[in-house]
Scaffold this motif. Structure first.
Motif, mmCIF file in Angstrom:
data_model
loop_
_atom_site.group_PDB
_atom_site.id
_atom_site.type_symbol
_atom_site.label_atom_id
_atom_site.label_comp_id
_atom_site.label_asym_id
_atom_site.label_seq_id
_atom_site.Cartn_x
_atom_site.Cartn_y
_atom_site.Cartn_z
ATOM 1 N N MET A 1 2.573 0.822 8.972
ATOM 2 C CA MET A 1 2.504 2.221 7.864
ATOM 3 C C MET A 1 2.082 3.250 8.790
ATOM 4 O O MET A 1 0.987 3.063 9.496
ATOM 5 C CB MET A 1 1.357 1.871 6.881
ATOM 6 C CG MET A 1 1.059 3.558 6.184
ATOM 7 S SD MET A 1 0.023 3.311 4.776
ATOM 8 C CE MET A 1 0.638 2.092 3.910
ATOM 9 N N ARG A 2 2.383 4.630 8.690
ATOM 10 C CA ARG A 2 2.018 5.595 9.555
ATOM 11 C C ARG A 2 1.555 6.753 8.973
ATOM 12 O O ARG A 2 1.504 6.970 7.565
ATOM 13 C CB ARG A 2 3.915 6.427 9.644
ATOM 14 C CG ARG A 2 4.003 6.193 11.555
ATOM 15 C CD ARG A 2 5.607 6.654 11.427
ATOM 16 N NE ARG A 2 4.766 8.300 11.903
ATOM 17 C CZ ARG A 2 5.741 8.701 12.215
ATOM 18 N NH1 ARG A 2 7.035 8.610 11.769
ATOM 19 N NH2 ARG A 2 5.030 9.755 13.021
ATOM 20 N N ASP A 25 9.829 9.695 2.359
ATOM 21 C CA ASP A 25 9.194 9.085 1.194
ATOM 22 C C ASP A 25 8.000 8.426 1.281
ATOM 23 O O ASP A 25 7.341 7.670 0.687
ATOM 24 C CB ASP A 25 9.776 7.292 2.368
ATOM 25 C CG ASP A 25 11.535 7.244 1.958
ATOM 26 O OD1 ASP A 25 11.950 7.630 0.577
ATOM 27 O OD2 ASP A 25 12.159 5.972 2.958
ATOM 28 N N VAL A 54 3.631 6.786 5.097
ATOM 29 C CA VAL A 54 4.713 6.923 5.236
ATOM 30 C C VAL A 54 4.721 5.307 5.898
ATOM 31 O O VAL A 54 3.732 4.434 6.712
ATOM 32 C CB VAL A 54 5.918 7.231 5.743
ATOM 33 C CG1 VAL A 54 5.693 7.453 6.830
ATOM 34 C CG2 VAL A 54 6.862 6.448 5.342
ATOM 35 N N GLU A 55 5.666 4.133 4.960
ATOM 36 C CA GLU A 55 5.731 3.216 4.977
ATOM 37 C C GLU A 55 6.857 2.755 6.141
ATOM 38 O O GLU A 55 8.123 3.284 6.428
ATOM 39 C CB GLU A 55 6.713 1.915 3.836
ATOM 40 C CG GLU A 55 5.542 1.876 2.585
ATOM 41 C CD GLU A 55 4.602 0.578 2.986
ATOM 42 O OE1 GLU A 55 4.760 -0.114 3.681
ATOM 43 O OE2 GLU A 55 3.402 1.155 2.306
ATOM 44 N N GLY A 56 6.406 1.814 7.051
ATOM 45 C CA GLY A 56 6.657 1.236 8.289
ATOM 46 C C GLY A 56 7.198 2.465 9.501
ATOM 47 O O GLY A 56 6.389 3.369 9.393
ATOM 48 N N GLU A 57 8.002 1.886 11.157
ATOM 49 C CA GLU A 57 7.328 2.621 12.268
ATOM 50 C C GLU A 57 8.441 3.287 12.279
ATOM 51 O O GLU A 57 8.293 4.192 13.111
ATOM 52 C CB GLU A 57 6.588 1.413 13.205
ATOM 53 C CG GLU A 57 5.559 0.934 12.229
ATOM 54 C CD GLU A 57 4.268 1.745 13.007
ATOM 55 O OE1 GLU A 57 4.305 2.855 13.686
ATOM 56 O OE2 GLU A 57 3.022 1.731 12.052
ATOM 57 N N SER A 59 10.337 5.511 10.226
ATOM 58 C CA SER A 59 10.632 6.874 9.234
ATOM 59 C C SER A 59 10.496 7.798 10.797
ATOM 60 O O SER A 59 9.601 8.220 11.458
ATOM 61 C CB SER A 59 9.863 6.737 8.722
ATOM 62 O OG SER A 59 9.655 5.888 7.566
#
Length: 458
Positions: A1-2, A25, A54-57, A59
């Motif tokens: 998560m960022r 997102d 935001v979820e994930g690295e 994005s």
């Protein structure tokens, strides 16, 4: 998560930044109002802190990054007020101090630019002689931007004149405030270097609510009297010199009170200041000590039992009294008392913040029977309110004053402020309810001794 943190004026300003940097997102985790920046504790700005994630690295922002050619172009940023630049520096410092978990809003280059702008403006503020006329318009140094700046409108077709004028006014105001602050620090440094006895004297006058203008003037005069300051180490010498100077200021404004040749005397003032009691004291003094035949006139028909109060004093002193309800009845009242040596007229206590009420009282006084008018004010009132009262009556030529309720306060600086600021002539001071004892002629020497008190020990 960022996770990323934004400092903006409103939440709506953060939304396009979040979409461009974290993607569509992204979600907002929290918002709160904070104060950041400032210069030496001044000019702090209110901002809104928005934390988004935001979820994930993987994005990626929807907005493409600028090319190398775009980032190397030299662009002059729009100038910002000094306080804004200092606030930006403060924001960067707070953000960096939180650690790597939070993303700084300003990069090091932008922080450096903010400091340069603030330093540049402060240097100009210290040396400019045009600040008071609003003619100062500093231009910040040109800097190289590592990040693209907001698009600028070309000269000649761009920013509206009202907006530019507003920015110039804001900048001028903030720089003027900085200059006043710097001058205040300089004066404070000069004060700290002066002898302890002189500082204690100024502190005493501040406690007595003497205006800063007269304290500074007194300090300057005393410093000029002795450049070596050797004798200023003795508090009693300092107090003696100060008493001589202040007494010299006030002596021209001493009023001798009711003279032997005066026949008609009027009293005006706000409600509750003690006009009726003061009239009774003066009537007793003139009857018992001067042997005059005294008469009363009252127009105070607004206050319940006001007429009865003065009538009681009239019965005790065995003097006649007339009651008037309008300006047309005033000549009749004076005619009824034509055999008296001294006629004292009481007027209604009204709200003298109203110009209408002042004109009503003045219409009572504007008759063929001319005389001396005393403005009665209580020392338990606020200095600012007394200034308003003085402003209302000065246009009518009323400068003779009686101060009451001296025994109900321990702060006496108001008398000095009003005398020097408005040129008021003080005739009497009262200090109690006893008739006729608690009244005396104003003496500058006695007043200054009360104002300064005993010399403070160094």
């Amino acid at each position: 998560m960022r996770v990323k943190r934004y400092l903006v004026d409103t939440v709506s300003e953060a939304l396009p930044l979040i979409r461009s940097e974290l993607g569509s997102d992204a979600v907002i985790l929290s918002t709160k109002d904070i104060k950041i920046g400032g210069f030496m504790g001044m000019f702090r700005k209110r901002k809104t802190e928005v934390v988004a994630a935001v979820e994930g690295e993987t994005s990626k922002p929807s907005k493409p990054r600028p090319t190398q050619q775009q980032s190397s172009v030299s662009i002059q940023k729009p100038q910002r007020p000094a306080a804004t630049a200092a606030a930006a520096y403060g924001a960067a410092y707070e953000s960096n101090s939180r650690g790597a978990s939070a993303t700084a809003v300003l990069d090091p280059l932008e922080t450096s630019q903010a400091v340069e702008r603030a330093t540049f403006v402060l240097q100009q503020a210290a040396s400019s002689d045009k600040l008071e006329q609003g003619q100062f318009n500093p231009a910040p140094p040109v800097v190289q931007d590592a990040m693209p700046a907001a698009p600028r409108v070309p000269a000649g077709g761009g920013e509206s004149t009202p907006h530019r004028t507003e920015l110039e006014h804001l900048l001028t105001t903030e720089i003027r405030d900085m200059k006043e602050w710097i001058m205040k620090l300089s004066r404070q440094k000069a004060v700290d270097s002066q002898p302890a006895a002189l500082r204690l004297l100024c502190e005493r006058l501040e406690e007595q609510e003497v205006a800063a203008e007269w304290i500074d003037k007194l300090r300057d005069m005393m410093v000029e009297m002795s450049e070596a300051h050797d004798e200023w180490s003795d508090s009693s010498v300092v107090w003696q010199h100060a008493a001589e100077i202040i007494t010299g200021w006030l002596r021209p404004y001493e009023h001798g009170g009711i003279g032997s040749s005066e026949r008609n005397v009027y009293f005006v003032g706000p409600t509750g200041v003690g006009k009726t009691t003061t009239i009774a004291k003066l009537a007793a003094e003139q009857t018992l000590k001067a042997g005059k035949k005294v008469g009363f006139i009252t127009s105070d028909t607004y206050r319940i039992a006001a007429v009865d109060q003065l009538r009681t004093y009239a019965n005790i002193l065995n003097v006649p009294m007339e009651v008037v309800f309008s300006p047309n009845e005033v000549p009749r009242a004076f005619s009824s008392l034509e055999d008296k040596d001294l006629i004292l007229m009481d007027t209604a206590g009204r709200n003298y913040r109203s110009e209408l009420h002042v004109s009503e009282v003045n219409s009572m006084l504007n008759t063929q029977e001319q005389g001396t008018v005393f403005l009665v004010m209580s020392l338990t009132g606020r200095t600012s309110d007394m200034r308003i009262i003085a402003d209302r009556f000065l246009p009518y030529g009323i400068r003779q004053v009686i101060f009451t309720k001296l025994d109900e306060t321990t702060v006496y600086g108001t008398i000095l402020n009003l005398m020097l600021e408005y040129g008021l002539q003080v005739a009497y001071v009262t200090s109690g309810q006893t008739v006729p004892d608690d009244i005396s002629n104003f003496s500058a020497e006695a007043y200054v001794a009360m104002l300064l008190g005993e010399p403070a020990h160094v």
